[in-house]
Design an enzyme around this catalytic site. Structure first.
Site, mmCIF file in Angstrom:
data_model
loop_
_atom_site.group_PDB
_atom_site.id
_atom_site.type_symbol
_atom_site.label_atom_id
_atom_site.label_comp_id
_atom_site.label_asym_id
_atom_site.label_seq_id
_atom_site.Cartn_x
_atom_site.Cartn_y
_atom_site.Cartn_z
ATOM 1 N N PRO A 65 38.916 -48.482 20.313
ATOM 2 C CA PRO A 65 38.111 -48.078 19.166
ATOM 3 C C PRO A 65 38.787 -46.963 17.878
ATOM 4 C CG PRO A 65 37.151 -47.467 21.353
ATOM 5 C CD PRO A 65 38.480 -47.980 21.885
ATOM 6 N N HIS A 66 38.034 -47.141 17.227
ATOM 7 C CA HIS A 66 39.019 -46.033 16.104
ATOM 8 C C HIS A 66 38.243 -46.035 14.300
ATOM 9 C CE1 HIS A 66 41.424 -49.641 15.416
ATOM 10 N NE2 HIS A 66 41.517 -49.658 14.384
ATOM 11 N N CYS A 67 37.739 -44.984 14.128
ATOM 12 C CA CYS A 67 36.851 -45.293 12.320
ATOM 13 C C CYS A 67 37.635 -44.028 11.752
ATOM 14 C CB CYS A 67 35.577 -45.890 13.015
ATOM 15 S SG CYS A 67 34.716 -44.331 13.918
#
Length: 148
Positions: A65-67
């Site tokens: 997951p990334h942002c």
């Protein structure tokens, strides 16, 4: 970019009991918030919104997951392993129990290169096997940093 440049022992959790996608993303956001001096809910909202665009489950029971976040001035990684895998809509349809989350500055142009490097490292089945055998946060951190 070396893993130890974005991941600290304080951002590692081994053998966590988590039963849902939402709960693991909340935990990841809370851990990252301390390092980024950011509100956990804001990070959760960002990473959850990204996840709604498409699962970051890359296969082999791993998700990345990334942002981006406006307050980040650096890349921050969070590594979490679960006691039991959960459904994460991964590309291979297998449940996920290894999560390496990445938070990066909103204006960053290097995030895709960093994601690619993390992804390549986490495609190594031997590394994933080792991470799943970690008995503590320190052991998990040591295994990912020292693995070449």
């Amino acid at each position: 970019m070396l893993i130890e440049n974005i991941l600290t022992l304080q951002c590692v959790r081994a053998n966590v009991d988590c039963l849902s996608r939402k709960k693991v993303l909340e935990l990841i956001s809370k851990i990252a918030a301390e390092r980024l001096e950011e509100e956990p809910q804001r990070l959760f909202d960002s990473i959850y919104a990204r996840e709604k665009l498409g699962s970051t489950g890359i296969g082999n029971q791993v998700a990345i997951p990334h942002c981006s976040t406006r307050k980040a001035s650096k890349f921050v990684g969070v590594l979490v392993t679960l006691t039991s895998p959960i459904d994460f809509s991964a590309i291979d349809n297998l449940p996920v129990d290894v999560f390496f989350a990445l938070f990066y500055p909103h204006e960053s142009t290097d995030y895709s290169k960093c994601l690619e490097e993390i992804s390549k490292k986490l495609e190594d089945k031997e590394l994933i096997r080792l991470l799943k055998t970690a008995t503590s946060d320190a052991d998990l951190y040591d295994k990912i940093v020292r693995y070449k």
